[in-house]
Design a protein around this motif. Structure first.
Motif, PDB file in Angstrom:
ATOM      1  N   LEU A  63      36.339  38.833  80.818  1.00  0.00           N
ATOM      2  CA  LEU A  63      35.070  38.106  80.826  1.00  0.00           C
ATOM      3  C   LEU A  63      35.315  36.615  80.584  1.00  0.00           C
ATOM      4  CD1 LEU A  63      31.996  38.433  81.058  1.00  0.00           C
ATOM      5  CD2 LEU A  63      31.922  38.738  78.567  1.00  0.00           C
ATOM      6  N   LEU A  64      36.246  36.307  79.687  1.00  0.00           N
ATOM      7  CA  LEU A  64      36.604  34.903  79.434  1.00  0.00           C
ATOM      8  C   LEU A  64      37.063  34.246  80.735  1.00  0.00           C
ATOM      9  CD1 LEU A  64      38.826  33.572  76.515  1.00  0.00           C
ATOM     10  CD2 LEU A  64      39.182  32.817  78.859  1.00  0.00           C
ATOM     11  N   LEU A  65      37.950  34.918  81.456  1.00  0.00           N
ATOM     12  CA  LEU A  65      38.499  34.337  82.681  1.00  0.00           C
ATOM     13  C   LEU A  65      37.429  34.127  83.742  1.00  0.00           C
ATOM     14  CD1 LEU A  65      41.833  36.364  82.871  1.00  0.00           C
ATOM     15  CD2 LEU A  65      41.606  33.922  82.389  1.00  0.00           C
ATOM     16  N   LYS A  66      36.426  34.966  83.756  1.00  0.00           N
ATOM     17  CA  LYS A  66      35.356  34.836  84.743  1.00  0.00           C
ATOM     18  C   LYS A  66      34.378  33.715  84.399  1.00  0.00           C
ATOM     19  CE  LYS A  66      35.427  39.720  86.131  1.00  0.00           C
ATOM     20  NZ  LYS A  66      34.716  41.019  86.070  1.00  0.00           N
ATOM     21  N   GLN A  67      34.213  33.438  83.111  1.00  0.00           N
ATOM     22  CA  GLN A  67      33.158  32.525  82.694  1.00  0.00           C
ATOM     23  C   GLN A  67      33.636  31.122  82.336  1.00  0.00           C
ATOM     24  OE1 GLN A  67      30.647  34.216  79.655  1.00  0.00           O
ATOM     25  NE2 GLN A  67      29.937  35.877  80.971  1.00  0.00           N
ATOM     26  N   GLU A  68      34.924  30.950  82.064  1.00  0.00           N
ATOM     27  CA  GLU A  68      35.421  29.646  81.634  1.00  0.00           C
ATOM     28  C   GLU A  68      36.210  28.954  82.742  1.00  0.00           C
ATOM     29  OE1 GLU A  68      34.480  28.292  78.948  1.00  0.00           O
ATOM     30  OE2 GLU A  68      33.659  30.022  77.868  1.00  0.00           O
ATOM     31  N   ASP A  69      36.065  27.632  82.805  1.00  0.00           N
ATOM     32  CA  ASP A  69      36.793  26.805  83.758  1.00  0.00           C
ATOM     33  C   ASP A  69      38.106  26.382  83.113  1.00  0.00           C
ATOM     34  OD1 ASP A  69      37.395  25.259  85.992  1.00  0.00           O
ATOM     35  OD2 ASP A  69      36.337  23.514  85.200  1.00  0.00           O
ATOM     36  N   LEU A  70      39.224  26.861  83.629  1.00  0.00           N
ATOM     37  CA  LEU A  70      40.513  26.710  82.945  1.00  0.00           C
ATOM     38  C   LEU A  70      41.586  26.120  83.853  1.00  0.00           C
ATOM     39  CD1 LEU A  70      40.671  30.225  81.235  1.00  0.00           C
ATOM     40  CD2 LEU A  70      40.037  28.071  80.138  1.00  0.00           C
ATOM     41  N   ASP A  71      42.463  25.337  83.233  1.00  0.00           N
ATOM     42  CA  ASP A  71      43.693  24.891  83.902  1.00  0.00           C
ATOM     43  C   ASP A  71      44.867  25.807  83.572  1.00  0.00           C
ATOM     44  OD1 ASP A  71      42.520  22.411  84.870  1.00  0.00           O
ATOM     45  OD2 ASP A  71      42.625  21.708  82.798  1.00  0.00           O
ATOM     46  N   ALA A  72      44.829  26.418  82.374  1.00  0.00           N
ATOM     47  CA  ALA A  72      45.999  27.156  81.892  1.00  0.00           C
ATOM     48  C   ALA A  72      45.573  28.257  80.932  1.00  0.00           C
ATOM     49  CB  ALA A  72      46.968  26.200  81.188  1.00  0.00           C
ATOM     50  N   VAL A  73      46.422  29.270  80.838  1.00  0.00           N
ATOM     51  CA  VAL A  73      46.229  30.324  79.841  1.00  0.00           C
ATOM     52  C   VAL A  73      47.565  30.615  79.170  1.00  0.00           C
ATOM     53  CG1 VAL A  73      44.256  31.440  80.953  1.00  0.00           C
ATOM     54  CG2 VAL A  73      46.589  32.203  81.494  1.00  0.00           C
ATOM     55  N   ALA A  74      47.477  30.990  77.903  1.00  0.00           N
ATOM     56  CA  ALA A  74      48.608  31.569  77.188  1.00  0.00           C
ATOM     57  C   ALA A  74      48.284  33.034  76.973  1.00  0.00           C
ATOM     58  CB  ALA A  74      48.828  30.859  75.859  1.00  0.00           C
ATOM     59  N   ILE A  75      49.140  33.905  77.480  1.00  0.00           N
ATOM     60  CA  ILE A  75      48.912  35.351  77.401  1.00  0.00           C
ATOM     61  C   ILE A  75      49.814  35.925  76.321  1.00  0.00           C
ATOM     62  CG2 ILE A  75      49.046  37.543  78.648  1.00  0.00           C
ATOM     63  CD1 ILE A  75      48.520  35.944  81.229  1.00  0.00           C
ATOM     64  N   ALA A  76      49.193  36.379  75.233  1.00  0.00           N
ATOM     65  CA  ALA A  76      49.937  36.951  74.107  1.00  0.00           C
ATOM     66  C   ALA A  76      49.422  38.351  73.813  1.00  0.00           C
ATOM     67  CB  ALA A  76      49.808  36.047  72.880  1.00  0.00           C
ATOM     68  N   LEU A  77      49.183  39.092  74.870  1.00  0.00           N
ATOM     69  CA  LEU A  77      48.694  40.462  74.784  1.00  0.00           C
ATOM     70  C   LEU A  77      49.877  41.433  74.722  1.00  0.00           C
ATOM     71  CD1 LEU A  77      45.985  40.038  77.554  1.00  0.00           C
ATOM     72  CD2 LEU A  77      45.514  40.328  75.104  1.00  0.00           C
ATOM     73  N   PRO A  78      49.627  42.710  74.373  1.00  0.00           N
ATOM     74  CA  PRO A  78      50.708  43.701  74.392  1.00  0.00           C
ATOM     75  C   PRO A  78      51.411  43.749  75.749  1.00  0.00           C
ATOM     76  CG  PRO A  78      48.789  44.602  73.292  1.00  0.00           C
ATOM     77  CD  PRO A  78      48.367  43.280  73.857  1.00  0.00           C
ATOM     78  N   ASN A  79      52.702  44.106  75.721  1.00  0.00           N
ATOM     79  CA  ASN A  79      53.530  44.074  76.932  1.00  0.00           C
ATOM     80  C   ASN A  79      52.905  44.829  78.095  1.00  0.00           C
ATOM     81  OD1 ASN A  79      55.216  42.980  75.005  1.00  0.00           O
ATOM     82  ND2 ASN A  79      56.580  44.744  74.926  1.00  0.00           N
ATOM     83  N   ASN A  80      52.282  45.980  77.797  1.00  0.00           N
ATOM     84  CA  ASN A  80      51.760  46.807  78.886  1.00  0.00           C
ATOM     85  C   ASN A  80      50.534  46.205  79.558  1.00  0.00           C
ATOM     86  OD1 ASN A  80      50.144  47.228  76.640  1.00  0.00           O
ATOM     87  ND2 ASN A  80      49.742  49.375  77.102  1.00  0.00           N
ATOM     88  N   LEU A  81      50.004  45.114  79.006  1.00  0.00           N
ATOM     89  CA  LEU A  81      48.854  44.434  79.614  1.00  0.00           C
ATOM     90  C   LEU A  81      49.251  43.161  80.366  1.00  0.00           C
ATOM     91  CD1 LEU A  81      46.198  44.726  76.747  1.00  0.00           C
ATOM     92  CD2 LEU A  81      46.491  46.198  78.748  1.00  0.00           C
ATOM     93  N   HIS A  82      50.526  42.829  80.360  1.00  0.00           N
ATOM     94  CA  HIS A  82      50.948  41.569  80.958  1.00  0.00           C
ATOM     95  C   HIS A  82      50.640  41.498  82.443  1.00  0.00           C
ATOM     96  CE1 HIS A  82      53.933  40.035  77.659  1.00  0.00           C
ATOM     97  NE2 HIS A  82      52.731  40.286  77.202  1.00  0.00           N
ATOM     98  N   VAL A  83      50.924  42.552  83.184  1.00  0.00           N
ATOM     99  CA  VAL A  83      50.685  42.526  84.628  1.00  0.00           C
ATOM    100  C   VAL A  83      49.206  42.316  84.921  1.00  0.00           C
ATOM    101  CG1 VAL A  83      50.700  43.895  86.744  1.00  0.00           C
ATOM    102  CG2 VAL A  83      52.707  43.884  85.275  1.00  0.00           C
ATOM    103  N   ALA A  84      48.358  43.119  84.287  1.00  0.00           N
ATOM    104  CA  ALA A  84      46.923  43.021  84.535  1.00  0.00           C
ATOM    105  C   ALA A  84      46.384  41.654  84.137  1.00  0.00           C
ATOM    106  CB  ALA A  84      46.184  44.120  83.767  1.00  0.00           C
ATOM    107  N   ALA A  85      46.868  41.098  83.036  1.00  0.00           N
ATOM    108  CA  ALA A  85      46.377  39.801  82.580  1.00  0.00           C
ATOM    109  C   ALA A  85      46.817  38.679  83.512  1.00  0.00           C
ATOM    110  CB  ALA A  85      46.863  39.534  81.161  1.00  0.00           C
ATOM    111  N   VAL A  86      48.055  38.713  83.979  1.00  0.00           N
ATOM    112  CA  VAL A  86      48.523  37.694  84.927  1.00  0.00           C
ATOM    113  C   VAL A  86      47.732  37.803  86.229  1.00  0.00           C
ATOM    114  CG1 VAL A  86      50.468  36.915  86.325  1.00  0.00           C
ATOM    115  CG2 VAL A  86      50.819  37.499  83.918  1.00  0.00           C
ATOM    116  N   GLU A  87      47.523  39.012  86.715  1.00  0.00           N
ATOM    117  CA  GLU A  87      46.737  39.194  87.942  1.00  0.00           C
ATOM    118  C   GLU A  87      45.327  38.637  87.775  1.00  0.00           C
ATOM    119  OE1 GLU A  87      48.763  43.229  89.872  1.00  0.00           O
ATOM    120  OE2 GLU A  87      47.011  43.410  88.549  1.00  0.00           O
ATOM    121  N   ALA A  88      44.705  38.928  86.636  1.00  0.00           N
ATOM    122  CA  ALA A  88      43.344  38.458  86.402  1.00  0.00           C
ATOM    123  C   ALA A  88      43.292  36.937  86.312  1.00  0.00           C
ATOM    124  CB  ALA A  88      42.793  39.085  85.123  1.00  0.00           C
TER     125      ALA A  88
END
Length: 355
Positions: A63-88
């Protein structure tokens, strides 16, 4: 979404995950070139971090990714969520990604992340933050300078005792939650970084006899490099001692610093080096050998915060001031290959040859 922040405007950034990510979020607020727009997490800790930093909190990172205007993200989620988070993040148009280590849970997932970032033209920096440490950068310089001669062998260790209540968290006592993926992956990335060598063969044994949990609590590893060097490595998170980088380096105030200990020794034909206490041992050329005076040179290297330095490097990548990531996706994949080979060797009892 923005694709490339200008050199003058701050980078609009979000942090996804507030365990390790809480440190990144605090460092982002302290960086004048970053505008921390939002964070994602849930539970009391996430709420405390959000209130402390006066930044918007989302319980759902998508929801954050859909609603916020961003240049960059830092992804510090559990390893098994890395693929889904990068894709999103890529689907949301984010073009700069700082992804915490390990890059992924499997080699296939790591390759997928690298490929989709390349296809999207996105910057990917993987958070093996010790590459930004002033101490490791100095060790790399010493090795490259030739003062040690040809490297013959390396001994590295992470002998430490974690608090008993650390293991009250269920995932830390089951497969994948042990010191290999949490701690040792740093040490093997460090070896790759400072030597520039290519791991070729791995043999490892593991035990769980300290706590009798499913997960390993001590591991011994041998690595042969294509360049002819052999490294030995020992890790345990149930053995009191100062012989770990976290306790010896003094870079993280969260740990109890032990002055003078070393977690690595590098042995060369001209000299050997104790690290991170920064001690060089050698003989004069005209007075060489065990019955001659052994020379000693100590180096004082400023202690810096490598995670803060890593974030500053990420800013430079975002703004185009630097073009090469200190830890690229390929670098992180090479390190994950070593850890995967260690697990394979433990399971099979065989020497594993890396591709």
């Amino acid at each position: 979404m923005n694709t490339s922040p200008t050199t003058t405007n701050p980078i609009k950034m979000a942090v996804l995950g507030l365990n390790q990510g809480s440190k990144i979020a605090r460092d982002a607020v302290a960086n004048d070139e970053i505008d921390l727009v939002a964070v994602a997490g849930f539970g009391p800790q996430a709420e405390e971090v959000s209130q402390e930093l006066s930044v918007k909190l989302y319980s759902d990172y998508t929801l954050l990714l859909k609603q916020e205007d961003l240049d960059a993200v830092a992804i510090a989620l559990p390893n098994n969520l890395h693929v889904a988070a990068v894709e999103a993040a890529l689907d949301a148009g984010v073009s700069n990604i700082l992804l915490e280590k390990p890059i992924a849970s499997t080699l296939e997932e790591a390759r997928h992340i690298i490929d989709i970032c390349e296809q999207a033209g996105a910057t990917l920096l993987v958070g093996h933050h010790r590459r930004s440490s002033s101490k490791y950068q100095f060790l790399k310089e010493i090795i490259e300078s030739g003062r040690l001669g040809d490297i013959v062998g390396i001994q590295s260790m992470y002998a430490i005792a974690k608090p008993h209540d650390y293991f009250d968290v269920p995932w830390r006592v089951t497969k994948g939650g042990g010191p290999l993926l949490i701690n040792a992956i740093h040490d093997f990335d460090d070896l790759n970084f400072v030597t520039g060598m290519t791991p070729e063969k791995v043999y490892a044994t593991a035990r769980n006899t300290i706590r009798n949990n499913e997960v390993e609590d001590s591991v011994t590893v041998m690595i042969d490099y294509k360049e002819g060097v052999t490294a030995s490595y020992f890790i345990s998170d149930g053995t009191p001692g100062p012989w770990s980088y976290d306790l010896a380096a003094g870079e993280n105030a969260w740990f109890s610093f032990w002055i003078g200990a070393n977690s690595m020794h590098v042995y060369g034909t001209k000299g050997s080096f104790g690290f991170p206490n920064m001690d060089l041992y050698y003989y004069d050329e005209d007075s060489y050998g065990w019955n001659k005076p052994l020379k000693h040179e100590h180096f004082d290297v400023e202690t810096t915060d490598p995670m803060r330095a890593e974030l500053a490097h990420f800013v430079d990548l975002c703004k185009g001031r630097e073009k090469v990531a200190q830890c690229s996706g390929e670098d992180a994949l090479a390190t994950l290959k070593v850890i995967t080979a260690i697990f394979d060797s433990i399971e099979t009892g065989q020497v594993i040859t890396l591709d």
